[in-house]
Design a protein around this motif. Structure first.
Motif, PDB file in Angstrom:
ATOM      1  N   CYS A 294       0.817  -1.219   0.000  1.00 17.84           N
ATOM      2  CA  CYS A 294       0.000   0.000   0.000  1.00 17.84           C
ATOM      3  C   CYS A 294       0.848   1.265   0.000  1.00 17.84           C
ATOM      4  O   CYS A 294       0.880   2.024   0.980  1.00 17.84           O
ATOM      5  CB  CYS A 294      -0.941  -0.019   1.202  1.00 17.84           C
ATOM      6  N   MET A 295       1.603   1.447  -1.067  1.00 16.05           N
ATOM      7  CA  MET A 295       2.351   2.679  -1.322  1.00 16.05           C
ATOM      8  C   MET A 295       3.477   2.907  -0.316  1.00 16.05           C
ATOM      9  O   MET A 295       4.620   2.640  -0.607  1.00 16.05           O
ATOM     10  CB  MET A 295       1.400   3.869  -1.376  1.00 16.05           C
ATOM     11  N   GLY A 296       3.141   3.396   0.880  1.00 13.65           N
ATOM     12  CA  GLY A 296       4.150   3.618   1.905  1.00 13.65           C
ATOM     13  C   GLY A 296       4.115   2.591   3.006  1.00 13.65           C
ATOM     14  O   GLY A 296       4.911   2.673   3.958  1.00 13.65           O
ATOM     15  N   ASP A 297       3.207   1.619   2.915  1.00 19.67           N
ATOM     16  CA  ASP A 297       3.005   0.637   3.981  1.00 19.67           C
ATOM     17  C   ASP A 297       2.852  -0.768   3.428  1.00 19.67           C
ATOM     18  O   ASP A 297       2.306  -0.964   2.338  1.00 19.67           O
ATOM     19  CB  ASP A 297       1.733   0.964   4.771  1.00 19.67           C
ATOM     20  N   GLY A 298       3.284  -1.745   4.233  1.00 17.19           N
ATOM     21  CA  GLY A 298       2.968  -3.141   3.985  1.00 17.19           C
ATOM     22  C   GLY A 298       2.086  -3.626   5.114  1.00 17.19           C
ATOM     23  O   GLY A 298       2.356  -3.326   6.280  1.00 17.19           O
ATOM     24  N   ILE A 299       1.011  -4.353   4.798  1.00 17.10           N
ATOM     25  CA  ILE A 299       0.080  -4.780   5.846  1.00 17.10           C
ATOM     26  C   ILE A 299      -0.232  -6.267   5.723  1.00 17.10           C
ATOM     27  O   ILE A 299      -0.154  -6.853   4.643  1.00 17.10           O
ATOM     28  CB  ILE A 299      -1.235  -3.970   5.831  1.00 17.10           C
ATOM     29  N   LEU A 300      -0.592  -6.837   6.850  1.00 14.94           N
ATOM     30  CA  LEU A 300      -1.076  -8.204   6.944  1.00 14.94           C
ATOM     31  C   LEU A 300      -2.469  -8.132   7.533  1.00 14.94           C
ATOM     32  O   LEU A 300      -2.677  -7.445   8.543  1.00 14.94           O
ATOM     33  CB  LEU A 300      -0.154  -9.015   7.860  1.00 14.94           C
ATOM     34  N   PHE A 301      -3.456  -8.803   6.899  1.00 12.25           N
ATOM     35  CA  PHE A 301      -4.805  -8.703   7.441  1.00 12.25           C
ATOM     36  C   PHE A 301      -5.609  -9.977   7.267  1.00 12.25           C
ATOM     37  O   PHE A 301      -5.324 -10.816   6.417  1.00 12.25           O
ATOM     38  CB  PHE A 301      -5.565  -7.482   6.913  1.00 12.25           C
ATOM     39  N   SER A 302      -6.588 -10.124   8.143  1.00 11.45           N
ATOM     40  CA  SER A 302      -7.469 -11.280   8.153  1.00 11.45           C
ATOM     41  C   SER A 302      -8.646 -11.037   7.214  1.00 11.45           C
ATOM     42  O   SER A 302      -9.205  -9.939   7.175  1.00 11.45           O
ATOM     43  CB  SER A 302      -7.995 -11.538   9.563  1.00 11.45           C
ATOM     44  N   ILE A 303      -9.046 -12.092   6.458  1.00 16.06           N
ATOM     45  CA  ILE A 303     -10.213 -11.984   5.568  1.00 16.06           C
ATOM     46  C   ILE A 303     -11.237 -13.058   5.931  1.00 16.06           C
ATOM     47  O   ILE A 303     -11.961 -13.555   5.063  1.00 16.06           O
ATOM     48  CB  ILE A 303      -9.808 -12.081   4.085  1.00 16.06           C
ATOM     49  N   LYS A 304     -11.292 -13.414   7.220  1.00 12.74           N
ATOM     50  CA  LYS A 304     -12.308 -14.384   7.659  1.00 12.74           C
ATOM     51  C   LYS A 304     -13.702 -13.920   7.276  1.00 12.74           C
ATOM     52  O   LYS A 304     -14.555 -14.712   6.878  1.00 12.74           O
ATOM     53  CB  LYS A 304     -12.210 -14.579   9.168  1.00 12.74           C
ATOM     54  N   ASP A 305     -13.955 -12.633   7.413  1.00 14.65           N
ATOM     55  CA  ASP A 305     -15.167 -12.013   6.887  1.00 14.65           C
ATOM     56  C   ASP A 305     -14.730 -11.214   5.668  1.00 14.65           C
ATOM     57  O   ASP A 305     -14.169 -10.127   5.805  1.00 14.65           O
ATOM     58  CB  ASP A 305     -15.801 -11.096   7.929  1.00 14.65           C
ATOM     59  N   PRO A 306     -14.942 -11.732   4.446  1.00 11.03           N
ATOM     60  CA  PRO A 306     -14.391 -11.073   3.258  1.00 11.03           C
ATOM     61  C   PRO A 306     -14.905  -9.664   3.025  1.00 11.03           C
ATOM     62  O   PRO A 306     -14.240  -8.863   2.360  1.00 11.03           O
ATOM     63  CB  PRO A 306     -14.801 -12.012   2.111  1.00 11.03           C
ATOM     64  N   GLU A 307     -16.090  -9.333   3.576  1.00 10.14           N
ATOM     65  CA  GLU A 307     -16.603  -7.975   3.406  1.00 10.14           C
ATOM     66  C   GLU A 307     -16.022  -7.002   4.428  1.00 10.14           C
ATOM     67  O   GLU A 307     -16.141  -5.793   4.270  1.00 10.14           O
ATOM     68  CB  GLU A 307     -18.133  -7.978   3.512  1.00 10.14           C
ATOM     69  N   ARG A 308     -15.380  -7.559   5.461  1.00 10.07           N
ATOM     70  CA  ARG A 308     -14.844  -6.705   6.522  1.00 10.07           C
ATOM     71  C   ARG A 308     -13.446  -7.171   6.916  1.00 10.07           C
ATOM     72  O   ARG A 308     -13.233  -7.703   8.001  1.00 10.07           O
ATOM     73  CB  ARG A 308     -15.788  -6.730   7.737  1.00 10.07           C
TER      74      ARG A 308
END
Length: 502
Positions: A294-308
């Motif tokens: 994400c441009m200036g950031d790298g992120i790790l995230f959960s998609i257990k709820d794909p809409e959130r």
């Protein structure tokens, strides 16, 4: 098919020894085009380089340190099987996706479908003229998804460029029915904030969720207002794709003020892009996990709820990373490779002046469990072969090569070519194979080279921005086990579970 023999052979003096190879090229009959390619989406004009840089390039070619324009060189363990030049779609070639015996290739003027059942003789099945950069492409079942990230007069394939300052302008996602590969049918369009630079599929049985990455908002753009600190989520019913619609805009970088909470960029962090959205996201559905560049950031995230989706961890590298561009998980989901697109893909960054740590890959290990997981930096990887100052070269799109117990990857580097590398040891990555062409010009910086290089069902496929669709065969005992792995479908940003861990 026309066979063009390369009369010269020469070994490269930088990096792994290589031999010049023959070029197999096929210009196949195209499906007739019904519209005209839009010059508003044309690639940038060539850039002049200094006389000394041009002289250095010509001297390096004469000395055999870099290949000559259009000359092909590669490591001994790679074979160049074939090439299909650009045809009715003259725009810049972009991303790739795969399904069964077909490859789908994006182009700024639309997309192309190839039959790759015989990798030595790929054939054009269809060409669809539908201008709108950058036309990144993905497939799921009978649906094909196409990103539009340039402001258009409307959502049709006959649209023209129109300023983003006009409210009536359109950018976003297009959906095609590809049940008949020879006659794709345009079935839906969904406008998204700031368009769709890239997209990522989260497929389910009844629906396909699409994570839309876009950035660079402006108060002057009615449909792209700051802060643009999240992603658009589109829900597409498989049996009724015409009902596709945005179902949310989850904020990934919450914060006070007009710019949200992402990396502020320059002047706070000189040379680093301000985070105003994401460039690319890779999901690992088997682990309910995603990584965002994400441009200036790298992120790790959960998609257990794909809409959130829920952010688990966030990292920055304000010393060596200028633009977090893309992400790739390893097979065990305990590493992420992030790429830095220093110079936006148009700069000559694979040289001694830039060095080995900028415009490179960053290898991160994932430590901990669940929502407590953290990204921990281990090392950088960059191709070991210096390129000319007339060649755009930087880390770009790649995929895993599925060998159990090993972390192997093939990756595009624009005019740096295609690199195969091993990051099983996170601290000591190494190149094990490569393929590249000489510079498009020895006198000026002309954009080109491999946009995406992916491994699919035993072969490497590369979409060269200028030269077309390449097929490569890798012959190496370290990668040979991957030839036994077969997939029905591959969108690299939706990583499969190659070996069942559950």
């Amino acid at each position: 098919m026309t066979l063009l023999n390369e009369p010269r052979t020469r070994r490269r003096r930088l990096g792994v020894a290589t031999a010049a190879a023959g070029l197999l090229a096929a210009l196949l009959t195209a499906v007739p085009a019904a519209a005209t390619p839009d010059p508003g989406d044309a690639p940038k004009a060539p850039k002049k380089v200094s006389k000394s840089d041009a002289a250095d390039t010509k001297r390096a070619i004469a000395d055999g340190k870099i290949p000559a324009p259009d000359e092909i060189v590669h490591s001994d363990n790679i074979e160049h099987l074939g090439n299909i030049p650009k045809d009715a779609l003259p725009g810049t070639n972009s991303d790739l996706a795969f399904q069964g015996k077909y490859a789908f290739a994006g182009n700024y003027d639309g997309f192309r479908i190839f039959d790759i059942s015989n990798p030595k003789k790929p054939e054009t099945v269809a060409q669809v003229l539908c201008p709108g950069s950058q036309n990144d492409v993905s497939v799921s079942g009978d649906l094909l998804f196409l990103s539009t990230d340039s402001s258009r007069s409307d959502s049709s394939c006959a649209s023209t460029t129109q300023p983003a300052t006009e409210k009536s302008s359109w950018e976003g996602m297009k959906v095609f029915d590809i049940s008949d590969k020879r006659n794709p049918r345009y079935v839906a369009a969904v406008e998204t904030a700031c368009g769709s630079h890239t997209h990522t599929l989260v497929p389910e049985r009844r629906n396909v969720y699409v994570y839309v990455s876009s950035y660079s908002p402006s108060a002057a753009f009615p449909d792209c207002q700051p802060p643009h600190d999240g992603i658009s989520v589109i829900k597409v019913p498989r049996k009724a794709p015409q009902k596709a619609a945005v179902v949310g805009f989850p904020v990934l970088f919450p914060g006070e003020g007009p710019d949200g909470g992402g990396n502020p960029g320059s002047p706070t962090n000189p040379g680093v892009s301000k985070t105003t959205g994401c460039h690319d996201i890779t999901v690992l559905p088997s682990e309910d996990l995603a990584a965002g560049a994400c441009m200036g950031d790298g992120i790790l995230f959960s998609i257990k709820d794909p809409e959130r989706p829920k952010v688990i961890d966030r990292v920055q590298d304000n010393v060596n990373f200028a633009f977090w561009h893309s992400a790739t998980f390893n097979q065990d989901a305990d590493k992420v490779v992030f790429t830095d697109e220093l110079g936006g893909g148009g700069g000559a960054t694979c040289n001694a002046e830039i060095g080995p740590n900028r415009g490179a890959d960053g290898i991160y290990e994932i430590k901990g469990w669940g929502d407590k997981r953290k990204l921990v930096f281990k090392s950088y990887y960059k191709i070991p072969r210096h390129q000319a100052d007339t060649e755009n070269c930087v880390a770009h799109n790649g995929s895993l090569i599925p060998v159990k117990g090993k972390d192997l990857m093939v990756q595009a580097w624009y005019q740096g070519g295609v690199s195969v590398w091993d990051f099983t040891n996170s601290a000591k990555p190494k190149e094990i194979a490569y393929f590249e062409r000489g510079p498009l010009s020895a006198d000026q910086l002309v954009g080109g080279g491999s946009w995406s290089a992916y491994y699919y069902n035993g072969h490497i496929y590369s979409n060269d921005m200028v030269k077309g669709f390449d097929v490569l065969k890798l012959n190496d005992k370290r990668t040979d086990p991957a030839k036994r792995v077969r997939l029905r479908e591959l969108n690299v940003q939706t990583q499969p579970e190659y070996f069942n861990k559950h």
